[in-house]
Write an enzyme that holds these catalytic residues in place. Sequence first.
Site, PDB file in Angstrom:
ATOM      1  N   TRP A  46       0.978  -0.917   0.051  1.00 17.95           N
ATOM      2  CA  TRP A  46      -0.075   0.072   0.035  1.00 17.95           C
ATOM      3  C   TRP A  46       0.747   1.232  -0.004  1.00 17.95           C
ATOM      4  O   TRP A  46       0.629   2.179  -0.698  1.00 17.95           O
ATOM      5  CB  TRP A  46      -0.835   0.084   1.192  1.00 17.95           C
ATOM      6  CG  TRP A  46      -1.688   1.177   1.252  1.00 17.95           C
ATOM      7  CD1 TRP A  46      -2.993   1.646   0.819  1.00 17.95           C
ATOM      8  CD2 TRP A  46      -1.483   2.568   2.020  1.00 17.95           C
ATOM      9  NE1 TRP A  46      -3.501   2.767   1.014  1.00 17.95           N
ATOM     10  CE2 TRP A  46      -2.454   3.497   1.831  1.00 17.95           C
ATOM     11  CE3 TRP A  46      -0.149   2.866   2.713  1.00 17.95           C
ATOM     12  CZ2 TRP A  46      -2.501   4.629   2.303  1.00 17.95           C
ATOM     13  CZ3 TRP A  46      -0.384   4.307   3.171  1.00 17.95           C
ATOM     14  CH2 TRP A  46      -1.485   5.089   2.831  1.00 17.95           C
ATOM     15  N   TYR A  60       0.930   4.191  -2.991  1.00 16.42           N
ATOM     16  CA  TYR A  60       0.574   5.492  -2.719  1.00 16.42           C
ATOM     17  C   TYR A  60       1.612   6.138  -3.042  1.00 16.42           C
ATOM     18  O   TYR A  60       1.425   7.148  -3.703  1.00 16.42           O
ATOM     19  CB  TYR A  60       0.262   5.406  -1.217  1.00 16.42           C
ATOM     20  CG  TYR A  60      -0.136   6.624  -0.755  1.00 16.42           C
ATOM     21  CD1 TYR A  60      -1.654   7.086  -0.831  1.00 16.42           C
ATOM     22  CD2 TYR A  60       0.323   7.526  -0.008  1.00 16.42           C
ATOM     23  CE1 TYR A  60      -2.168   8.402  -0.321  1.00 16.42           C
ATOM     24  CE2 TYR A  60       0.470   8.800   0.500  1.00 16.42           C
ATOM     25  CZ  TYR A  60      -0.958   9.260   0.231  1.00 16.42           C
ATOM     26  OH  TYR A  60      -1.425  10.441   0.671  1.00 16.42           O
ATOM     27  N   ASP A 118      -6.355  -0.512  -0.284  1.00 14.29           N
ATOM     28  CA  ASP A 118      -6.824   0.878   0.456  1.00 14.29           C
ATOM     29  C   ASP A 118      -8.290   0.623   0.794  1.00 14.29           C
ATOM     30  O   ASP A 118      -9.216   0.309   0.075  1.00 14.29           O
ATOM     31  CB  ASP A 118      -6.624   2.184  -0.459  1.00 14.29           C
ATOM     32  CG  ASP A 118      -6.857   3.280   0.342  1.00 14.29           C
ATOM     33  OD1 ASP A 118      -6.066   3.628   0.959  1.00 14.29           O
ATOM     34  OD2 ASP A 118      -8.079   3.805   0.174  1.00 14.29           O
TER      35      ASP A 118
END
Length: 462
Positions: A417, A421, A437
């Site tokens: 993640w 990101y 997410d």
Amino acid sequence: MDLAPDACYRAICARDSRFDGRLFTGVKTTRIYCRPVCPARTPRLENVVFFPTAAAAQEAGFRPCLRCRPETAPDLGAWRGASNTVSRALALIEMGALDQRGVEALAERVGVGERQLRRLFARHLGASPIAVAQTRRVLLARQLIQETSLPMTEVALAAGFDSLRRFNETFLALYRRPPTALRRAGGVEASSGEIALALRFKPPYDWTAILGFLGARAIAGVESVEGGSYRRAIALEGEHGVVSVAPSGADALKVVLRLPKLALLPGIIARLRRVFDLAADPEAVAADLARDPKLAPLVAARPGLRVPGGWDGFELAVRAILGQQVTVAGAARCASKLTERYGEPLRCADPVLSRIFPTPAALAGADFSGFGLPRARAETLRRLAQTVAADPDFLSARHAPAEVMARLRALPGVGEWTAQYFALRMLREPDAFPADDLGLRRAMAEDGARPTPKNLLARANL
């Protein structure tokens, strides 16, 4: 983009704004190149040639039109996805990589040979790396000439020219007149010591959404969102300053800069374009996302949504780690506390902004007790800071996105993640997708059931 002459000619005959920034028209009889929206009389088809970039037109011997001002065209980035190497090289050029060093050094930074880099630029942009850098300098200089009252010496410095003589020679050769002849009455700085200029984009632009995103994550003392504008304290090459951004009409953002070193201006503009996602083509994005039946009505209801970028790679990586398994507000509070303790005081007077985000060196030996961080997360921050302090290019655009993501994942406490990101917001990687997410899974829930990360990723790949 397919530059089929008949299709391009129809676009310029209609003065179709959808193609503004995506093609430029060179007029053979005048040796001038224009935007598709130029108000001048449309030349005959046999008298024009089309280029994918302004740099390609200038390298072919055409000079910019004084009426449609190619420097004000939106700088669309959709075509950059054709080559990750070109994308990385362009990002470095925007940050001034060719101002002091040559193409060989640039090629080395992106991991290819000089000849290969030149071939890639010719294939994807129709121009050499040097031509791209020179065109950016010229167009920025012209914008500063027409939108500010900076002395020509300062314009040359701010646009990246190494001397006033070279600056004058370039304008005489390109425009057949000295730079002073291009100045219009009314160009003024916002106030003493400040520079104000416009950064164009392709509308629509959901300013309210991007301001809300940045405001919810604002670091106290570093950033401020109020009165419909965004302000932040900046530090580059040891110099401190303040930048303010607000809407200016339907197709531009007004940027007001206060900085002591004008040579930093091109790099600051490149960062602002990334933060506010000004290279996005909203029509292309909407058309692609609307292929999903659940996204289609959402896209139609919110035209002009952008992906907010990051100002600095280290700062965004710290924010991402702080945001693991906590609320947005909680991560912002923690970042504010870190900045208050370890950020350098802003060396220019401002009524609201007071701090610079902590440097990697400042956090490398920081004591994270008292911040409410789990021990493992504090250690992840420390390892990140130590790594970037030892290797400032650890997160830079000189590396391919996949390599940067792999470097991040190699740090203990950084998972998929966080890497995705970071790639989405900092590297501007269009294929980045943090499938696990929680917000995404909630948004895509059907009949109360959230999709698994694996199912969500499979749907995104359709």
